[in-house]
Design a protein around this motif. Structure first.
Motif, PDB file in Angstrom:
ATOM      1  N   TRP A  79       0.847  -1.208   0.000  1.00 28.14           N
ATOM      2  CA  TRP A  79       0.000   0.000   0.000  1.00 28.14           C
ATOM      3  C   TRP A  79       0.875   1.248   0.000  1.00 28.14           C
ATOM      4  N   ARG A  80       1.857   1.259   0.896  1.00 28.74           N
ATOM      5  CA  ARG A  80       2.682   2.470   1.054  1.00 28.74           C
ATOM      6  C   ARG A  80       3.485   2.749  -0.211  1.00 28.74           C
ATOM      7  N   ASP A 154      -3.861  10.472   4.108  1.00 30.57           N
ATOM      8  CA  ASP A 154      -3.846   9.060   4.508  1.00 30.57           C
ATOM      9  C   ASP A 154      -4.270   8.882   5.953  1.00 30.57           C
ATOM     10  N   PRO A 211      -4.687   3.871  11.500  1.00 28.11           N
ATOM     11  CA  PRO A 211      -5.313   2.609  11.072  1.00 28.11           C
ATOM     12  C   PRO A 211      -5.301   1.551  12.166  1.00 28.11           C
ATOM     13  N   ARG A 215      -9.032   0.517  13.326  1.00 24.76           N
ATOM     14  CA  ARG A 215      -9.470  -0.844  12.985  1.00 24.76           C
ATOM     15  C   ARG A 215      -9.653  -1.675  14.253  1.00 24.76           C
ATOM     16  N   ASP A 263      -4.081  -6.131  10.533  1.00 25.10           N
ATOM     17  CA  ASP A 263      -4.287  -4.708  10.256  1.00 25.10           C
ATOM     18  C   ASP A 263      -3.921  -4.301   8.825  1.00 25.10           C
TER      19      ASP A 263
HETATM   20  O1  AHR Z   1      -2.207   4.205   6.502  1.00 19.94           O
HETATM   21  C1  AHR Z   1      -2.547   3.191   5.633  1.00 19.94           C
HETATM   22  C2  AHR Z   1      -1.968   1.887   6.148  1.00 19.94           C
HETATM   23  O2  AHR Z   1      -0.569   2.013   6.219  1.00 19.94           O
HETATM   24  C3  AHR Z   1      -2.239   0.691   5.276  1.00 19.94           C
HETATM   25  O3  AHR Z   1      -3.265  -0.123   5.724  1.00 19.94           O
HETATM   26  C4  AHR Z   1      -0.953  -0.074   5.450  1.00 19.94           C
HETATM   27  O4  AHR Z   1      -0.769  -1.092   4.540  1.00 19.94           O
HETATM   28  C5  AHR Z   1       0.007   1.029   5.413  1.00 19.94           C
HETATM   29  O5  AHR Z   1       1.287   0.716   5.665  1.00 19.94           O
END
Ligand code: AHR
Length: 380
Positions: A79-80, A154, A211, A215, A263
């Motif tokens: 993702w990052r 983000d 997150p 979560r 997570d």
């Molecule tokens: O902030 C988003 C989160 O950070 C994503 O779920 C994760 O994969 C990333 O590293």
């Protein structure tokens, strides 16, 4: 030339700060008439994202360069990396930007120092994706004194004074968690499972990050509502390697766990490695010894695991934030007002067709079944 550019920027900045309060008043007046805004008096919107970085129409094309200091979290996950690419592909030299990219390698102190350096460097904007929620008041106070607009993206942060940032755009991790938990509950109802038999191990992302907090909050609330047991948690730091270690530790301490709440996707990849190495069977048939994995992000590889049944349900977290950050910056460049808070729309994915939708706070969210066609079209 350099002097000319500086003069232009200073003039431009002065103008921008004269215009902004006026726009704020105008927005406030309009909101008064139209009834928009929230109980906190903030403009909050939700926006849809496509799986690409289409930025063409927003190019800064009036001849001056905009310098952006971007304080990135690190490189902990797929993702990052996709998120970093989205920012880099948006703020290119060709499109009129000078992007100063700082990777804090998941060290909150290093990220604060990066933001301080951006003040010294006299950037036009600071874009901050905060590793953790807290610890930002002092440095963002310094940024405000320097007159540099801050766009937070983000992850969320907690501040004494929300005027320290201009706008925020990103995900709602608690909602992501609520949707995955609603899916688990719906599956139990559909199959007649006894939810008091849910024994859940958590693989946590970076402690103190929004997150991780959001979560996990969703899971703990659902556990209390539906009688699930949370047997324990281990830190996975949003990485595959730590996810594997965390899974090993959970298995050792709680050999009877039957659900793993990861997570993010990379932690799930590590958990799958650990479970397979331990000879466990992964799947949704928890009454017959299978261990069910749920995760977040919905990266292409993870969705291929959803299709194979290795991840039961995946809550999407969208990394394509570059174009949305640019929209904020270009609006500010034009002296326009911007929404303070902009949530991205995110989906939820499962491999089976048993649950078509979930309801959270009275709103229905469709559950997308992962098909081969969907996988082929998925960019990340
Ligand atoms: O902030 C988003 C989160 O950070 C994503 O779920 C994760 O994969 C990333 O590293």
């Amino acid at each position: 030339m350099q002097n000319k550019l500086l003069c232009y920027k200073q003039y431009h900045k002065r103008n921008k700060h004269r215009i902004a309060p006026f726009c704020g008043l105008l927005l406030a007046a309009l909101c008064g008439f139209t009834g928009c805004g929230t109980e906190h008096n903030e403009a909050v919107t939700s926006i849809s994202f496509s799986q690409d970085d289409s930025t063409g129409q927003f190019a800064a094309d009036d001849g001056h360069t905009i310098t952006i200091g971007f304080a990135q979290v690190g490189e902990e996950s797929d993702w990052r990396r996709t998120n970093s690419d989205s920012v880099r592909n948006t703020f290119t030299t060709d499109r009129g930007y000078n992007l100063l990219f700082e990777d804090a390698q998941n060290d909150p102190d290093a990220q604060v120092s990066a933001v301080s350096r951006f003040i010294q460097q006299g950037v036009d904007y600071i874009v901050l994706e905060p590793i953790v929620k807290t610890g930002w008041d002092k440095v963002l106070g310094d940024v405000q004194k320097a007159g540099i607009p801050v766009i937070v993206a983000d992850r969320q942060l907690t501040l004494e004074d929300d005027s320290l940032y201009t706008a925020w755009v990103g995900s709602d991790p608690e909602l992501e968690g609520d949707k995955v938990c609603a899916w688990l509950h719906a599956l139990a109802e559909k199959r007649g499972l006894d939810e008091s038999q849910f024994r859940i191990g958590i693989i946590q992302g970076t402690i103190g990050s929004s997150p991780q907090i959001g979560r996990e909050k969703a899971l703990r609330e659902a556990a209390s509502d539906y009688g699930w047991s949370i047997v324990g948690s281990e830190r996975g730091e949003f990485t595959q390697a730590k996810g594997r270690e965390a899974m090993d530790a959970l298995l050792e301490k709680y050999p009877d766990l039957n659900i793993v709440y990861c997570d993010n996707d990379n932690e799930a990849y590590g958990a799958i490695e650990a479970l397979e190495a331990a000879g466990k069977t992964i799947g949704t048939d928890i009454n017959n010894g299978e261990i069910m994995i749920v995760a977040f992000d919905a990266a292409k590889k993870a969705l291929s695991y959803v299709r194979k049944g290795l991840i039961a349900c995946d809550g999407e977290c969208n990394p394509f934030l570059g174009p949305e950050i640019e929209k904020v910056i270009l609006a500010l460049e034009e002296g326009k007002s911007v929404e303070k808070i902009r949530y991205v729309d995110e989906g939820i994915y499962a491999g089976n067709q048993e649950i078509h939708s979930v309801i959270v706070d009275g709103k229905t969210y469709p559950v997308t079944q992962v098909t081969q066609d969907l996988l082929e079209k998925r960019v990340y």
